[in-house]
Design a protein around this motif. Structure first.
Motif, PDB file in Angstrom:
ATOM      1  N   PRO A  55      24.960  60.026  94.463  1.00 38.05           N
ATOM      2  CA  PRO A  55      25.627  58.773  94.852  1.00 38.05           C
ATOM      3  C   PRO A  55      24.672  57.583  94.929  1.00 38.05           C
ATOM      4  O   PRO A  55      25.035  56.467  94.553  1.00 38.05           O
ATOM      5  CB  PRO A  55      26.224  59.083  96.226  1.00 38.05           C
ATOM      6  N   GLU A  56      23.447  57.820  95.383  1.00 36.46           N
ATOM      7  CA  GLU A  56      22.495  56.707  95.483  1.00 36.46           C
ATOM      8  C   GLU A  56      22.081  56.190  94.103  1.00 36.46           C
ATOM      9  O   GLU A  56      21.808  55.001  93.934  1.00 36.46           O
ATOM     10  CB  GLU A  56      21.258  57.070  96.324  1.00 36.46           C
ATOM     11  N   THR A  57      22.057  57.071  93.112  1.00 34.89           N
ATOM     12  CA  THR A  57      21.761  56.635  91.744  1.00 34.89           C
ATOM     13  C   THR A  57      22.908  55.787  91.213  1.00 34.89           C
ATOM     14  O   THR A  57      22.683  54.725  90.621  1.00 34.89           O
ATOM     15  CB  THR A  57      21.519  57.844  90.813  1.00 34.89           C
ATOM     16  N   VAL A  58      24.144  56.230  91.450  1.00 32.31           N
ATOM     17  CA  VAL A  58      25.313  55.461  91.010  1.00 32.31           C
ATOM     18  C   VAL A  58      25.299  54.085  91.660  1.00 32.31           C
ATOM     19  O   VAL A  58      25.527  53.069  90.991  1.00 32.31           O
ATOM     20  CB  VAL A  58      26.625  56.217  91.325  1.00 32.31           C
ATOM     21  N   GLU A  59      25.010  54.020  92.954  1.00 35.64           N
ATOM     22  CA  GLU A  59      25.001  52.734  93.662  1.00 35.64           C
ATOM     23  C   GLU A  59      23.910  51.810  93.117  1.00 35.64           C
ATOM     24  O   GLU A  59      24.128  50.614  92.951  1.00 35.64           O
ATOM     25  CB  GLU A  59      24.827  52.943  95.171  1.00 35.64           C
ATOM     26  N   LYS A  60      22.740  52.371  92.826  1.00 39.42           N
ATOM     27  CA  LYS A  60      21.655  51.550  92.272  1.00 39.42           C
ATOM     28  C   LYS A  60      22.047  51.018  90.896  1.00 39.42           C
ATOM     29  O   LYS A  60      21.768  49.859  90.570  1.00 39.42           O
ATOM     30  CB  LYS A  60      20.360  52.378  92.190  1.00 39.42           C
ATOM     31  N   VAL A  61      22.703  51.836  90.079  1.00 40.55           N
ATOM     32  CA  VAL A  61      23.176  51.382  88.771  1.00 40.55           C
ATOM     33  C   VAL A  61      24.197  50.261  88.966  1.00 40.55           C
ATOM     34  O   VAL A  61      24.160  49.251  88.258  1.00 40.55           O
ATOM     35  CB  VAL A  61      23.768  52.550  87.940  1.00 40.55           C
ATOM     36  N   CYS A  62      25.083  50.413  89.955  1.00 37.37           N
ATOM     37  CA  CYS A  62      26.068  49.353  90.243  1.00 37.37           C
ATOM     38  C   CYS A  62      25.369  48.040  90.579  1.00 37.37           C
ATOM     39  O   CYS A  62      25.769  46.963  90.103  1.00 37.37           O
ATOM     40  CB  CYS A  62      26.980  49.763  91.398  1.00 37.37           C
ATOM     41  N   GLU A  63      24.314  48.120  91.388  1.00 37.65           N
ATOM     42  CA  GLU A  63      23.553  46.919  91.751  1.00 37.65           C
ATOM     43  C   GLU A  63      22.929  46.260  90.519  1.00 37.65           C
ATOM     44  O   GLU A  63      22.975  45.039  90.361  1.00 37.65           O
ATOM     45  CB  GLU A  63      22.443  47.273  92.746  1.00 37.65           C
ATOM     46  N   ILE A  64      22.353  47.066  89.650  1.00 39.80           N
ATOM     47  CA  ILE A  64      21.712  46.536  88.440  1.00 39.80           C
ATOM     48  C   ILE A  64      22.756  45.904  87.527  1.00 39.80           C
ATOM     49  O   ILE A  64      22.519  44.831  86.962  1.00 39.80           O
ATOM     50  CB  ILE A  64      20.915  47.657  87.724  1.00 39.80           C
ATOM     51  N   LEU A  71      27.417  39.150  88.590  1.00 42.61           N
ATOM     52  CA  LEU A  71      28.658  39.353  89.335  1.00 42.61           C
ATOM     53  C   LEU A  71      28.388  39.162  90.820  1.00 42.61           C
ATOM     54  O   LEU A  71      27.282  39.444  91.295  1.00 42.61           O
ATOM     55  CB  LEU A  71      29.194  40.770  89.090  1.00 42.61           C
ATOM     56  N   PRO A  72      29.378  38.697  91.581  1.00 45.26           N
ATOM     57  CA  PRO A  72      29.200  38.565  93.030  1.00 45.26           C
ATOM     58  C   PRO A  72      28.867  39.913  93.673  1.00 45.26           C
ATOM     59  O   PRO A  72      29.313  40.962  93.188  1.00 45.26           O
ATOM     60  CB  PRO A  72      30.565  38.059  93.521  1.00 45.26           C
ATOM     61  N   ALA A  73      28.120  39.874  94.762  1.00 40.61           N
ATOM     62  CA  ALA A  73      27.702  41.101  95.445  1.00 40.61           C
ATOM     63  C   ALA A  73      28.887  41.931  95.924  1.00 40.61           C
ATOM     64  O   ALA A  73      28.784  43.156  96.023  1.00 40.61           O
ATOM     65  CB  ALA A  73      26.798  40.766  96.623  1.00 40.61           C
ATOM     66  N   ASP A  74      30.017  41.295  96.203  1.00 40.84           N
ATOM     67  CA  ASP A  74      31.179  42.024  96.689  1.00 40.84           C
ATOM     68  C   ASP A  74      32.149  42.422  95.566  1.00 40.84           C
ATOM     69  O   ASP A  74      33.239  42.905  95.837  1.00 40.84           O
ATOM     70  CB  ASP A  74      31.922  41.213  97.751  1.00 40.84           C
ATOM     71  N   SER A  75      31.742  42.237  94.308  1.00 44.21           N
ATOM     72  CA  SER A  75      32.617  42.605  93.194  1.00 44.21           C
ATOM     73  C   SER A  75      32.765  44.125  93.130  1.00 44.21           C
ATOM     74  O   SER A  75      31.848  44.863  93.464  1.00 44.21           O
ATOM     75  CB  SER A  75      32.090  42.059  91.869  1.00 44.21           C
ATOM     76  N   ALA A  76      33.938  44.570  92.708  1.00 41.11           N
ATOM     77  CA  ALA A  76      34.249  45.998  92.657  1.00 41.11           C
ATOM     78  C   ALA A  76      33.620  46.639  91.420  1.00 41.11           C
ATOM     79  O   ALA A  76      34.165  46.575  90.328  1.00 41.11           O
ATOM     80  CB  ALA A  76      35.758  46.213  92.651  1.00 41.11           C
ATOM     81  N   VAL A  77      32.452  47.233  91.607  1.00 35.85           N
ATOM     82  CA  VAL A  77      31.784  47.977  90.545  1.00 35.85           C
ATOM     83  C   VAL A  77      31.610  49.396  91.072  1.00 35.85           C
ATOM     84  O   VAL A  77      30.989  49.602  92.109  1.00 35.85           O
ATOM     85  CB  VAL A  77      30.421  47.358  90.167  1.00 35.85           C
ATOM     86  N   THR A  78      32.192  50.363  90.357  1.00 37.57           N
ATOM     87  CA  THR A  78      32.131  51.766  90.765  1.00 37.57           C
ATOM     88  C   THR A  78      31.644  52.610  89.596  1.00 37.57           C
ATOM     89  O   THR A  78      31.426  52.089  88.498  1.00 37.57           O
ATOM     90  CB  THR A  78      33.535  52.268  91.190  1.00 37.57           C
ATOM     91  N   GLY A  79      31.541  53.889  89.809  1.00 35.79           N
ATOM     92  CA  GLY A  79      31.126  54.803  88.745  1.00 35.79           C
ATOM     93  C   GLY A  79      32.063  54.770  87.554  1.00 35.79           C
ATOM     94  O   GLY A  79      31.642  54.942  86.417  1.00 35.79           O
ATOM     95  N   GLU A  80      33.330  54.526  87.795  1.00 37.87           N
ATOM     96  CA  GLU A  80      34.324  54.499  86.722  1.00 37.87           C
ATOM     97  C   GLU A  80      34.359  53.165  85.979  1.00 37.87           C
ATOM     98  O   GLU A  80      35.035  53.040  84.951  1.00 37.87           O
ATOM     99  CB  GLU A  80      35.724  54.798  87.280  1.00 37.87           C
ATOM    100  N   SER A  81      33.660  52.159  86.494  1.00 39.04           N
ATOM    101  CA  SER A  81      33.677  50.833  85.873  1.00 39.04           C
ATOM    102  C   SER A  81      33.106  50.886  84.461  1.00 39.04           C
ATOM    103  O   SER A  81      32.027  51.435  84.238  1.00 39.04           O
ATOM    104  CB  SER A  81      32.863  49.834  86.694  1.00 39.04           C
ATOM    105  N   LYS A  82      33.853  50.308  83.524  1.00 40.41           N
ATOM    106  CA  LYS A  82      33.391  50.208  82.145  1.00 40.41           C
ATOM    107  C   LYS A  82      32.677  48.876  81.981  1.00 40.41           C
ATOM    108  O   LYS A  82      33.143  47.852  82.473  1.00 40.41           O
ATOM    109  CB  LYS A  82      34.567  50.296  81.170  1.00 40.41           C
TER     110      LYS A  82
END
Length: 134
Positions: A55-64, A71-82
């Protein structure tokens, strides 16, 4: 012999697996909605074993991804995001991969970089590359 009743079946193994590592899974029987299928002999080339990223790797990828796409910091970026759904074009995807390489200390081959379309795929690739490196 065990049987499985479900609409979908998922096989998983503990991570990390080394490439071409043999599995103890040789045969499986499936049953879907009352219909039974005879035992199927599993052929290693027909099944792909994938390790889900931490999960921490997924979150770091989301941040990058947020940073690279501004994108805004509160934008919805998840593992499923294309990446494409987030507004990334091919150049953005290259920049995302370069950011991942820098952050995680990995090197991504061009062929692999071209197949990454989601945050989860990127995170899984990172985990696999880190496991190979170790």
């Amino acid at each position: 012999m065990a049987s499985i009743t479900a609409s979908s079946v998922s096989f998983s193994a503990s991570c990390p697996l080394k490439q071409n590592q043999a599995s103890n899974l040789k045969k499986v029987s499936l049953s879907f909605s009352g219909k039974s299928f005879p035992s199927l002999r599993l052929q290693p080339s027909r099944f792909r074993i994938a390790c889900a990223a931490k999960p921490e790797t997924v979150e770091k990828v989301c941040e990058i991804v947020r940073k690279q796409l501004a994108l805004p910091a509160d934008s919805a970026v998840t593992g499923e995001s294309k990446f494409a759904s987030l507004g990334a074009d091919s150049l953005d995807t290259v920049e995302i991969v370069m950011g991942l390489e820098e952050e995680f200390g990995i090197s991504v081959e061009e062929e692999s970089a071209q197949t990454i379309t989601t945050v989860q795929e990127a995170a899984d690739m990172i985990e696999n590359l880190k496991a190979k490196k170790a």
